[in-house]
Design a protein around this motif. Structure first.
Motif, PDB file in Angstrom:
ATOM      1  N   ILE A  33       0.854  -1.175   0.000  1.00  0.00           N
ATOM      2  CA  ILE A  33       0.000   0.000   0.000  1.00  0.00           C
ATOM      3  C   ILE A  33       0.900   1.238   0.000  1.00  0.00           C
ATOM      4  CG2 ILE A  33      -1.971   1.147   1.069  1.00  0.00           C
ATOM      5  CD1 ILE A  33      -2.384  -1.865   0.379  1.00  0.00           C
ATOM      6  N   VAL A  34       0.705   2.134  -0.946  1.00  0.00           N
ATOM      7  CA  VAL A  34       1.460   3.380  -0.985  1.00  0.00           C
ATOM      8  C   VAL A  34       0.522   4.513  -0.583  1.00  0.00           C
ATOM      9  CG1 VAL A  34       2.778   4.983  -2.417  1.00  0.00           C
ATOM     10  CG2 VAL A  34       3.027   2.517  -2.741  1.00  0.00           C
ATOM     11  N   LEU A  35       0.951   5.260   0.431  1.00  0.00           N
ATOM     12  CA  LEU A  35       0.132   6.337   0.982  1.00  0.00           C
ATOM     13  C   LEU A  35       0.769   7.671   0.590  1.00  0.00           C
ATOM     14  CD1 LEU A  35       0.405   3.914   3.408  1.00  0.00           C
ATOM     15  CD2 LEU A  35      -1.607   5.180   4.147  1.00  0.00           C
ATOM     16  N   LEU A  36      -0.006   8.522  -0.044  1.00  0.00           N
ATOM     17  CA  LEU A  36       0.491   9.788  -0.581  1.00  0.00           C
ATOM     18  C   LEU A  36       0.011  10.951   0.271  1.00  0.00           C
ATOM     19  CD1 LEU A  36      -0.290   9.202  -4.372  1.00  0.00           C
ATOM     20  CD2 LEU A  36       1.729   8.490  -3.075  1.00  0.00           C
ATOM     21  N   SER A  37       0.947  11.696   0.843  1.00  0.00           N
ATOM     22  CA  SER A  37       0.602  12.909   1.576  1.00  0.00           C
ATOM     23  C   SER A  37       1.067  14.110   0.772  1.00  0.00           C
ATOM     24  CB  SER A  37       1.244  12.907   2.962  1.00  0.00           C
ATOM     25  OG  SER A  37       2.655  13.039   2.875  1.00  0.00           O
ATOM     26  N   GLY A  38       0.387  15.234   0.954  1.00  0.00           N
ATOM     27  CA  GLY A  38       0.760  16.440   0.243  1.00  0.00           C
ATOM     28  C   GLY A  38      -0.387  17.420   0.170  1.00  0.00           C
ATOM     29  N   ASP A  39      -0.619  18.153   1.267  1.00  0.00           N
ATOM     30  CA  ASP A  39      -1.641  19.196   1.259  1.00  0.00           C
ATOM     31  C   ASP A  39      -1.236  20.250   2.285  1.00  0.00           C
ATOM     32  OD1 ASP A  39      -4.048  19.310   3.620  1.00  0.00           O
ATOM     33  OD2 ASP A  39      -2.604  17.665   3.731  1.00  0.00           O
ATOM     34  N   GLU A  40      -1.676  21.466   2.068  1.00  0.00           N
ATOM     35  CA  GLU A  40      -1.251  22.578   2.915  1.00  0.00           C
ATOM     36  C   GLU A  40      -2.145  22.812   4.120  1.00  0.00           C
ATOM     37  OE1 GLU A  40      -2.371  22.642  -0.172  1.00  0.00           O
ATOM     38  OE2 GLU A  40      -1.243  23.995  -1.485  1.00  0.00           O
ATOM     39  N   GLU A  41      -3.228  22.055   4.241  1.00  0.00           N
ATOM     40  CA  GLU A  41      -4.254  22.425   5.216  1.00  0.00           C
ATOM     41  C   GLU A  41      -4.636  21.336   6.209  1.00  0.00           C
ATOM     42  OE1 GLU A  41      -8.612  24.677   5.175  1.00  0.00           O
ATOM     43  OE2 GLU A  41      -7.835  23.798   3.332  1.00  0.00           O
ATOM     44  N   ALA A  47      -1.420  12.291   9.062  1.00  0.00           N
ATOM     45  CA  ALA A  47      -2.448  11.258   8.921  1.00  0.00           C
ATOM     46  C   ALA A  47      -1.949  10.025   8.187  1.00  0.00           C
ATOM     47  CB  ALA A  47      -3.667  11.830   8.189  1.00  0.00           C
ATOM     48  N   MET A  48      -1.198  10.202   7.097  1.00  0.00           N
ATOM     49  CA  MET A  48      -0.785   9.047   6.305  1.00  0.00           C
ATOM     50  C   MET A  48       0.176   8.126   7.063  1.00  0.00           C
ATOM     51  SD  MET A  48      -2.577   9.158   3.506  1.00  0.00           S
ATOM     52  CE  MET A  48      -3.880   9.868   4.534  1.00  0.00           C
ATOM     53  N   PRO A  49       1.145   8.635   7.825  1.00  0.00           N
ATOM     54  CA  PRO A  49       1.957   7.709   8.628  1.00  0.00           C
ATOM     55  C   PRO A  49       1.127   6.932   9.652  1.00  0.00           C
ATOM     56  CG  PRO A  49       3.092   9.793   8.384  1.00  0.00           C
ATOM     57  CD  PRO A  49       1.705   9.994   7.838  1.00  0.00           C
ATOM     58  N   MET A  50       0.149   7.585  10.273  1.00  0.00           N
ATOM     59  CA  MET A  50      -0.703   6.863  11.225  1.00  0.00           C
ATOM     60  C   MET A  50      -1.431   5.721  10.531  1.00  0.00           C
ATOM     61  SD  MET A  50      -4.096   6.398  12.191  1.00  0.00           S
ATOM     62  CE  MET A  50      -5.052   7.844  11.686  1.00  0.00           C
ATOM     63  N   LEU A  51      -2.000   5.990   9.348  1.00  0.00           N
ATOM     64  CA  LEU A  51      -2.703   4.931   8.628  1.00  0.00           C
ATOM     65  C   LEU A  51      -1.735   3.848   8.147  1.00  0.00           C
ATOM     66  CD1 LEU A  51      -5.236   7.046   6.526  1.00  0.00           C
ATOM     67  CD2 LEU A  51      -5.768   5.561   8.471  1.00  0.00           C
ATOM     68  N   GLY A  52      -0.537   4.242   7.742  1.00  0.00           N
ATOM     69  CA  GLY A  52       0.458   3.263   7.314  1.00  0.00           C
ATOM     70  C   GLY A  52       0.847   2.316   8.437  1.00  0.00           C
ATOM     71  N   LYS A  53       1.046   2.861   9.634  1.00  0.00           N
ATOM     72  CA  LYS A  53       1.368   2.015  10.784  1.00  0.00           C
ATOM     73  C   LYS A  53       0.216   1.067  11.084  1.00  0.00           C
ATOM     74  CE  LYS A  53       4.253   5.559  13.013  1.00  0.00           C
ATOM     75  NZ  LYS A  53       4.350   6.491  14.156  1.00  0.00           N
ATOM     76  N   LEU A  54      -0.994   1.585  11.033  1.00  0.00           N
ATOM     77  CA  LEU A  54      -2.178   0.775  11.342  1.00  0.00           C
ATOM     78  C   LEU A  54      -2.323  -0.365  10.336  1.00  0.00           C
ATOM     79  CD1 LEU A  54      -5.636   2.395  12.158  1.00  0.00           C
ATOM     80  CD2 LEU A  54      -5.421   0.203  11.038  1.00  0.00           C
ATOM     81  N   LEU A  55      -2.230  -0.037   9.052  1.00  0.00           N
ATOM     82  CA  LEU A  55      -2.423  -1.055   8.014  1.00  0.00           C
ATOM     83  C   LEU A  55      -1.309  -2.102   8.034  1.00  0.00           C
ATOM     84  CD1 LEU A  55      -3.592   1.322   5.166  1.00  0.00           C
ATOM     85  CD2 LEU A  55      -4.902  -0.649   5.998  1.00  0.00           C
ATOM     86  N   ALA A  94      -2.181  -0.782  -4.058  1.00  0.00           N
ATOM     87  CA  ALA A  94      -3.291   0.108  -3.732  1.00  0.00           C
ATOM     88  C   ALA A  94      -2.702   1.451  -3.317  1.00  0.00           C
ATOM     89  CB  ALA A  94      -4.162  -0.458  -2.618  1.00  0.00           C
ATOM     90  N   ILE A  95      -3.498   2.502  -3.471  1.00  0.00           N
ATOM     91  CA  ILE A  95      -3.085   3.853  -3.098  1.00  0.00           C
ATOM     92  C   ILE A  95      -4.084   4.417  -2.106  1.00  0.00           C
ATOM     93  CG2 ILE A  95      -2.887   6.236  -3.935  1.00  0.00           C
ATOM     94  CD1 ILE A  95      -1.786   5.092  -6.565  1.00  0.00           C
ATOM     95  N   VAL A  96      -3.561   5.001  -1.026  1.00  0.00           N
ATOM     96  CA  VAL A  96      -4.362   5.811  -0.109  1.00  0.00           C
ATOM     97  C   VAL A  96      -3.790   7.221  -0.204  1.00  0.00           C
ATOM     98  CG1 VAL A  96      -5.097   6.189   2.272  1.00  0.00           C
ATOM     99  CG2 VAL A  96      -4.771   3.849   1.424  1.00  0.00           C
ATOM    100  N   MET A  97      -4.637   8.214  -0.371  1.00  0.00           N
ATOM    101  CA  MET A  97      -4.116   9.545  -0.658  1.00  0.00           C
ATOM    102  C   MET A  97      -4.909  10.652   0.019  1.00  0.00           C
ATOM    103  SD  MET A  97      -5.361   9.719  -4.673  1.00  0.00           S
ATOM    104  CE  MET A  97      -5.157  11.463  -4.936  1.00  0.00           C
ATOM    105  N   LEU A  98      -4.181  11.688   0.399  1.00  0.00           N
ATOM    106  CA  LEU A  98      -4.780  12.954   0.815  1.00  0.00           C
ATOM    107  C   LEU A  98      -3.891  14.038   0.205  1.00  0.00           C
ATOM    108  CD1 LEU A  98      -5.847  14.086   4.424  1.00  0.00           C
ATOM    109  CD2 LEU A  98      -5.715  15.522   2.386  1.00  0.00           C
ATOM    110  N   LEU A  99      -4.292  14.536  -0.957  1.00  0.00           N
ATOM    111  CA  LEU A  99      -3.520  15.503  -1.721  1.00  0.00           C
ATOM    112  C   LEU A  99      -4.358  16.754  -1.965  1.00  0.00           C
ATOM    113  CD1 LEU A  99      -2.015  13.183  -4.506  1.00  0.00           C
ATOM    114  CD2 LEU A  99      -0.909  13.886  -2.366  1.00  0.00           C
ATOM    115  N   ARG A 100      -3.651  17.854  -2.232  1.00  0.00           N
ATOM    116  CA  ARG A 100      -4.341  19.096  -2.583  1.00  0.00           C
ATOM    117  C   ARG A 100      -3.436  19.931  -3.476  1.00  0.00           C
ATOM    118  NH1 ARG A 100      -4.603  24.451  -1.134  1.00  0.00           N
ATOM    119  NH2 ARG A 100      -6.677  25.426  -1.145  1.00  0.00           N
ATOM    120  N   PHE A 101      -3.929  20.261  -4.672  1.00  0.00           N
ATOM    121  CA  PHE A 101      -3.266  21.183  -5.592  1.00  0.00           C
ATOM    122  C   PHE A 101      -1.797  20.826  -5.852  1.00  0.00           C
ATOM    123  CE2 PHE A 101      -6.343  24.923  -4.463  1.00  0.00           C
ATOM    124  CZ  PHE A 101      -7.350  24.275  -5.153  1.00  0.00           C
TER     125      PHE A 101
END
Length: 331
Positions: A33-41, A47-55, A94-101
């Protein structure tokens, strides 16, 4: 020999300095599972490291978390052109993501595009509806820009940025499970959904399966009553804010540009603070299992691994000086 081992360890640490890998605990699932972080807000870098540890530790997935970083290797959510170690996407199941702009370079964008075109399942949170912006008009990825007919978000997830339907930082969200779809496996064990972010205006297409609707609350805590007032939608139609309630989580199975299909779980909830909610974490975990075609647990273990005290969302308020290695599992 000892010196060789030390050198090897040092090299490994150096190579992993811009991302973090969580090896699976227990019986490995054999999935990456690759988790993508990258948002200013919304603090995706927390969040993504927490989900990565959990998964990885609760469910046996190998997880790699990628970040937006500055030239000094420090996590910088405002570095919209950065995604560290995009090579991880080459082996993503699989990809889990929280990205913005975001507006990555061509090589990085191609790796993301290739993963999507392989048909990997996607779990996309909050501002991922407007994940991309700023690609030049002559870029092959300009089609992803959120202001280009909704861009990647509308095409893949089923929606782009529209508006804050609830009052931002004033009215929180209670998740109401769509009764007609409550028996779907992806909703197993999901209950008591609450997010301290507001409801987004959203109108997923007819091929989307609505899982959860967002009841706007009068305040920022779960015990406040529902809001009651009227406002106009983006289409200029005035309606009561909670009648009907906006979708805040849905499923899609969508054909991509390569002709394969992606199973998608999209949610406009998902800030780092939202993910303190057990029900929302379980929905994300269930979405990974569903997307991979694996049996969804009756009640997935979503206990947080280690400490998790997310920073409140807002522009400019992210923690300064964080580095990817700071999110490694405690030895």
């Amino acid at each position: 020999m000892k010196q060789f081992v030390l050198s090897l360890l040092a090299a490994t640490s150096l190579c992993a300095a811009d991302h973090v890998v969580y090896e699976p605990a227990g019986a490995p699932k054999g999935k990456h599972i690759v988790l993508l972080s990258g948002d200013e807000e919304y603090r995706s870098e927390e969040a993504m490291p927490m989900l990565g540890k959990l998964l990885s530790q609760r469910h046996g997935f190998k997880c790699t978390v990628l970040f937006s970083v500055g030239a000094d290797g420090v996590i910088d959510p405002t570095a919209g052109g950065s995604l560290s170690h995009p090579e991880a996407l080459d082996s993503a199941d699989a990809i889990v993501m929280l990205l913005r702009f975001r507006h990555w370079d061509e090589a990085t964008s191609k790796k993301f595009e290739a993963a999507v075109n392989r048909g990997v399942p996607i779990v996309a949170l909050r501002t991922s509806t407007h994940a991309f912006s700023g690609y030049a008009k002559d870029s092959p990825f300009a089609k992803w820009n959120f202001n280009n007919d909704g861009g990647w978000g509308r095409k893949v997830l089923g929606e782009t940025w529209v508006s804050h339907w609830g009052r931002h930082k004033v009215e929180a969200t209670k998740g109401i499970i769509e009764a007609a779809n409550a028996s779907l496996p992806v909703l197993r064990g999901v209950s008591d959904l609450f997010a301290n972010t507001d409801v987004y205006e959203a109108a997923p297409p007819a091929d989307a399966t609505i899982l959860v609707r967002g009841q706007i609350l009068q305040g920022m805590t779960a015990d406040t009553p529902p809001a009651s007032y009227k406002k106009a939608t983006a289409g200029k139609v005035e309606q009561e804010v909670n009648t009907p309630m906006m979708p805040v989580a849905w499923l899609r199975v969508v054909k991509n540009d390569a002709g394969t299909t992606n199973k998608v779980l999209a949610s406009t909830m998902g800030a780092a603070t939202d993910l303190e909610n057990e029900g929302l974490r379980r929905l994300v975990v269930n979405g990974v299992f569903w997307g991979l075609g694996m049996e969804v647990p009756e009640k997935a273990d979503v206990r947080i691994v280690g400490e998790y005290k997310p920073t409140m969302y807002g522009f400019g308020g992210f923690q300064k000086g964080l580095r990817p290695e700071g999110f490694e599992l405690a030895k």
